[in-house]
Motif scaffolding. Structure first.
Motif, PDB file in Angstrom:
ATOM      1  N   THR A  44       0.837  -1.194   0.000  1.00  0.00           N
ATOM      2  CA  THR A  44       0.000   0.000   0.000  1.00  0.00           C
ATOM      3  C   THR A  44       0.871   1.243   0.000  1.00  0.00           C
ATOM      4  O   THR A  44       1.716   1.417   0.884  1.00  0.00           O
ATOM      5  CB  THR A  44      -0.919   0.002   1.231  1.00  0.00           C
TER       6      THR A  44
ATOM      7  N   GLU B 262      -3.115   8.042  11.842  1.00  0.00           N
ATOM      8  CA  GLU B 262      -3.207   6.587  11.952  1.00  0.00           C
ATOM      9  C   GLU B 262      -2.218   6.060  12.983  1.00  0.00           C
ATOM     10  O   GLU B 262      -2.462   5.046  13.635  1.00  0.00           O
ATOM     11  CB  GLU B 262      -2.917   5.932  10.598  1.00  0.00           C
TER      12      GLU B 262
ATOM     13  N   ASN C 189      -1.184   2.351  13.758  1.00  0.00           N
ATOM     14  CA  ASN C 189      -2.125   1.498  13.030  1.00  0.00           C
ATOM     15  C   ASN C 189      -2.158   1.831  11.552  1.00  0.00           C
ATOM     16  O   ASN C 189      -3.130   1.534  10.878  1.00  0.00           O
ATOM     17  CB  ASN C 189      -3.538   1.670  13.595  1.00  0.00           C
TER      18      ASN C 189
ATOM     19  N   ARG D 131      -2.166   2.031   7.667  1.00  0.00           N
ATOM     20  CA  ARG D 131      -2.385   1.019   6.630  1.00  0.00           C
ATOM     21  C   ARG D 131      -1.352   1.163   5.516  1.00  0.00           C
ATOM     22  O   ARG D 131      -1.343   0.393   4.569  1.00  0.00           O
ATOM     23  CB  ARG D 131      -3.780   1.160   6.036  1.00  0.00           C
TER      24      ARG D 131
END
Lengths: 341, 530
Positions: A34, A76, A79, A81
């Motif tokens: 990602t 984020e 956490n 992504r």
């Protein structure tokens, strides 16, 4: 009719829910990487597709402005992504690195670019360079009439004729460097002088270059490569870049760069992506691909013909890694003199 | 006028309404959290004097846009609904359509057409005009925001004018008052609550708008919040500015509440559902038509024309333009889901405030409006914050994106639903109860069907707003989920207006049927049974 609309709404809501469930399940399948990309989709997508072709690693790319992507990674936190943060600006990488959200890169990767285009803390590496220039309208001015140094811009003859993007990260990086090399007081005087000279503020570099092209202003303080982007759409735009003289703060060379997000579970793939961006293929694409005109940072790749070699631009020799620390006081200064409101 | 009856407090209704409002307050929670995290430096970065100036500039703009849209929207609505204006049906649709033009596109187009070296000036160049009045700043922001918000007033005023009690007007006229005095002393007070609701929507829209003010280079609080995030100086300072914005919104909501609590509500007699006779404009007929047509030209034909021009120019120099159908489908799916969810969230809040009026229930309803003024980027980052931590697989899924839309646009559905309920005659409910229907069946079979046009109108408004939404979409969408708004952003961010134009035209095309449904007469005859 109304019942039909009602039914349609319910059906679409159900469809939405189904699609949501779909995206949730498809996420966990193959080994995909990602990327949070602050670089524009239209510019980098072909490059990303080439990476997938070469390595078989699928890319999931979230596009947004570099600062929005940085803010997202900061919110984020642990956490995140994202596996990789690909940023327009070194300063934003510095911000994210300072929060401890980027991983240390291997020395072999870092060594491929000159020292001033990589983080001293080794958490990001530059991928391409961009020089600050004065873009000027060629139907209003000749090259000789364009100021040789940014200090001249506060002269009355340029009143109402200058445009700049005060909230753009590369403009702010330039002010940060100016503040280091010329001191806070001189920088403040210059900013206030420009303001007294009725400088026009635009949202971003593209808008500045287009305003110069329309003749709304005659000079624009921007990065050099936006002109080449715009020429793809408007080949006849009457604008040229004037590179600045030796030692001038306006001759800063900034860089776009990349870092690996600490919370990644795909370190190896992320590392391959970073190395791919520094490969000769990617560097050539960034330098000479369609509409591209950035400076390659890896030795052996030449910039677009017509650009002065990177070595000839004698701007301030500042390590861009400092920006994470030096940007905040510069932005405070910009706040203080009313550039960011 | 309101009934006070010792009814059992409906627990289910309370629970549903509180849950909806609680969810809408989530971004506020985040802002408070960040605001509390601010150190002295952040507070210094906000600064008292510059912030006071920003507040003044913001209030100045909000007041200007609200005043302009109220006058423009009401006059246009009266002409279309109550006068013998020529081609009024066509004009009704044409005057509503600008609702689908996002304010950033509207501002871009206005600049392209009327700005320095824009199309108008190029056209005037042979006549020796080399400078037009400067569009940047207050005037430009006022014009661009009026363009994208006056249809709210137009729609809501038109619906209210249609459902005004005709018999009162007739009585006033039979007692010798002239048409203008009847309008000012009878009609206007009757539609005042509706105008208040419309003004509230416009004010909240302007408070939270970023696209138009940034292109027009006008400083507002929302722009300052975006700029704080943009330069990443301090998220905490941005949060403080956003909280000031929320406080400003609370003041607006409070003001509107004071207007709403006065004024006439529902019809006096069963005969009140009659259609009002149209007032002949006489020799003013064509002058009024010219006025309406000018507005339609400026706010609809001009944007469409400029977009068409850009698209054609792009096709002439580059590859033929590409219509982003898949983005159109993504947009439609997300917007429809948001519209449906917003209605479900709003009905309990509105019902509670309407059926069980009390201080807490009314407060709950009013609070639901306030988060609407939170800038989109702050809503988005708050959901990034909560979503990444506690959202699990929901984070970056379509569900959370739809949730963000509902949080942002809840008030639009709430305002219309509430106005529709206000016009339901409570005696009908009483009649149904006295004939032996249970309270729940009465609600489902009598009250909600009567309010349905308003509920549907609310759904349509949320749908249209979601089609245009950008900041939350950018940060929260599932990867690869492209909407028309993100397509337009992708192109305009590199200055490729020619590429953006087809997407903008497609956005208008896809939204248009919904606007037509909104402007269709039946949908807006609030409270009149079929």
């Amino acid at each position: 009719m109304k019942k039909l609309i009602m039914l349609l709404l319910v059906a679409l809501a159900a469809l939405g829910a189904a699609a949501a469930a779909q995206t949730a399940t498809s996420r966990s399948e193959a080994t995909t990487l990602t990327i949070y990309s602050g670089r524009e989709e239209r510019l980098v997508k072909p490059l990303f597709e080439q990476f997938t072709k070469q390595t078989g690693i699928e890319l999931q790319v979230r596009y947004g402005s570099s600062s929005e992507m940085a803010a997202t990674i900061l919110e984020e936190g642990r956490n995140s992504r994202a596996d990789v943060f690909f940023s327009q600006e070194a300063g934003l990488l510095g911000f994210v690195a300072r929060e401890g959200l980027l991983k240390v890169l291997p020395a072999s990767t870092l060594a491929r670019v000159p020292a001033r285009f990589r983080a001293p803390g080794k958490r990001w590496v530059g991928t391409s360079g961009r020089a600050r220039v004065i873009a000027y309208n060629t139907s209003e001015l000749t090259r000789a009439q364009v100021p040789k140094t940014i200090w001249e811009l506060t002269k009355p003859q340029w009143k109402g004729k200058i445009g700049l993007p005060p909230t753009n990260a590369s403009f702010q990086a330039f002010v940060a460097v100016m503040r280091i090399t010329s001191g806070e007081d001189r920088t403040r005087d210059w900013l206030l002088g420009l303001k007294a000279n009725d400088v026009r503020f635009y949202g971003n570099n593209t808008q500045v270059v287009q305003a110069v092209g329309r003749g709304e202003v005659q000079l624009g303080l921007v990065n050099h490569y936006y002109l080449h982007n715009i020429r793809v759409q408007t080949p006849t735009i009457p604008v040229e870049n004037a590179f600045l003289g030796k030692g001038d703060p306006g001759a800063l060379v900034n860089c776009a760069g990349v870092g690996i997000v600490s919370s990644t579970k795909n370190s190896a793939a992320a590392q391959r992506f970073v190395d791919f961006l520094l490969s000769p293929f990617a560097q050539r694409f960034i330098a000479r691909g369609p509409g591209a005109a950035e400076y390659p940072l890896v030795r052996g790749v030449r910039p677009r013909p017509g650009l002065p070699p990177l070595g000839e631009i004698k701007g301030p020799e500042i390590n861009l890694g400092r920006l994470g620390r030096d940007l905040p006081p510069a932005i405070r200064l910009l706040n203080e003199v009313g550039y960011t409101r | 006028m309101r009934r006070k009856r010792g009814r059992r407090p409906p627990l289910l209704l309370w629970a549903l309404a509180s849950a909806a409002v609680g969810a809408a307050l989530l971004p506020l929670g985040y802002l408070v959290l960040r605001g509390l995290g601010a150190d002295d430096e952040a507070r210094a970065a906000v600064g008292v004097r510059p912030t006071a100036e920003l507040v003044l500039d913001t209030v100045f703009l909000v007041t200007g846009v609200v005043a302009l849209t109220l006058v423009l929207g009401t006059v246009l609505a009266w002409l279309v609904v109550r006068s013998d204006l020529p081609m009024r049906r066509l004009l009704g649709v044409a005057l509503t359509l600008p609702l689908v033009i996002p304010s950033y596109v509207g501002a871009l187009v206005l600049l392209g057409a009327l700005g320095p070296k824009g199309l108008l000036q190029q056209a005037l160049e042979p006549l020796g005009v080399d400078r037009l009045p400067d569009l940047y700043g207050y005037e430009g922001a006022l014009l661009a925001l009026t363009l994208s918000t006056y249809p709210y007033v137009f729609l809501i005023a038109a619906s209210a004018l249609r459902s005004v009690d005709v018999s009162t007007e007739e009585a006033a006229r039979s007692l010798g008052r002239g048409p203008l005095r009847v309008f000012l002393t009878v009609t206007l007070p009757a539609v005042r609550p509706a105008l208040g609701a419309a003004g509230l929507l416009v004010a909240l829209y302007v408070l939270a708008d970023f696209g138009a003010v940034s292109l027009m280079q006008y400083p507002t609080l929302t722009r300052a919040v975006y700029l704080q995030y943009e330069s990443l100086l301090d998220r905490n300072a941005a949060a403080i500015l956003a909280l000031i914005l929320v406080a400003l919104a609370a003041v607006v909501v409070w003001l509107e509440g004071r207007i709403r609590n006065r004024g006439v509500r529902y019809r006096s007699s069963p005969g009140a559902g009659r259609r009002a006779s149209r007032i002949p404009l006489g020799r003013w007929r064509w002058a009024a038509f010219t006025g309406c047509a000018t507005v339609a030209l400026l706010f609809l034909a001009l944007p469409l024309g400029v977009l068409g021009w850009w698209a054609a120019e792009g096709t002439a120099t580059g590859p033929p333009f590409r219509l982003a159908w898949s983005a159109a489908i993504d947009s439609t799916v997300a917007s429809a889901a948001a519209a449906g969810c917003a209605v479900v969230a709003v009905v309990p809040i509105a019902l509670l405030a309407w059926r069980h009026p009390s201080r807490p229930s009314r407060l709950l309803e009013r609070i639901a409006y306030v988060p609407n003024a939170v800038p989109g980027i702050a809503v988005a980052l708050s959901l990034v914050f909560f979503g990444a931590r506690y959202g699990g697989f929901l984070y970056q899924s379509l569900s959370l994106l739809v949730f963000a839309y509902v949080v942002r646009f809840l008030p639009q559905a709430l305002a219309t639903t509430r106005s529709a309920l206000d016009l339901v005659d409570p005696r009908l409910e009483d009649a149904s109860r006295s004939l032996g229907r249970s309270s729940r069946r009465t609600l489902l079979r009598v009250v909600l069907p009567l309010a349905r046009p308003g509920v549907l109108a609310g759904a349509a408004l949320v749908f249209l707003s979601t089609m245009k939404e950008l900041p939350a979409t950018l940060l929260l969408r599932p990867i690869g989920f492209d909407t028309l708004a993100t397509e337009i952003w992708t192109d305009t961010s590199i200055g490729a207006y020619a590429d953006a134009a087809p997407s903008a035209l497609l956005l208008i095309l896809v939204s248009a049927p919904f606007v037509y449904a909104l402007s269709a007469r039946r949908a807006w005859e609030l409270g009149i049974p079929d």
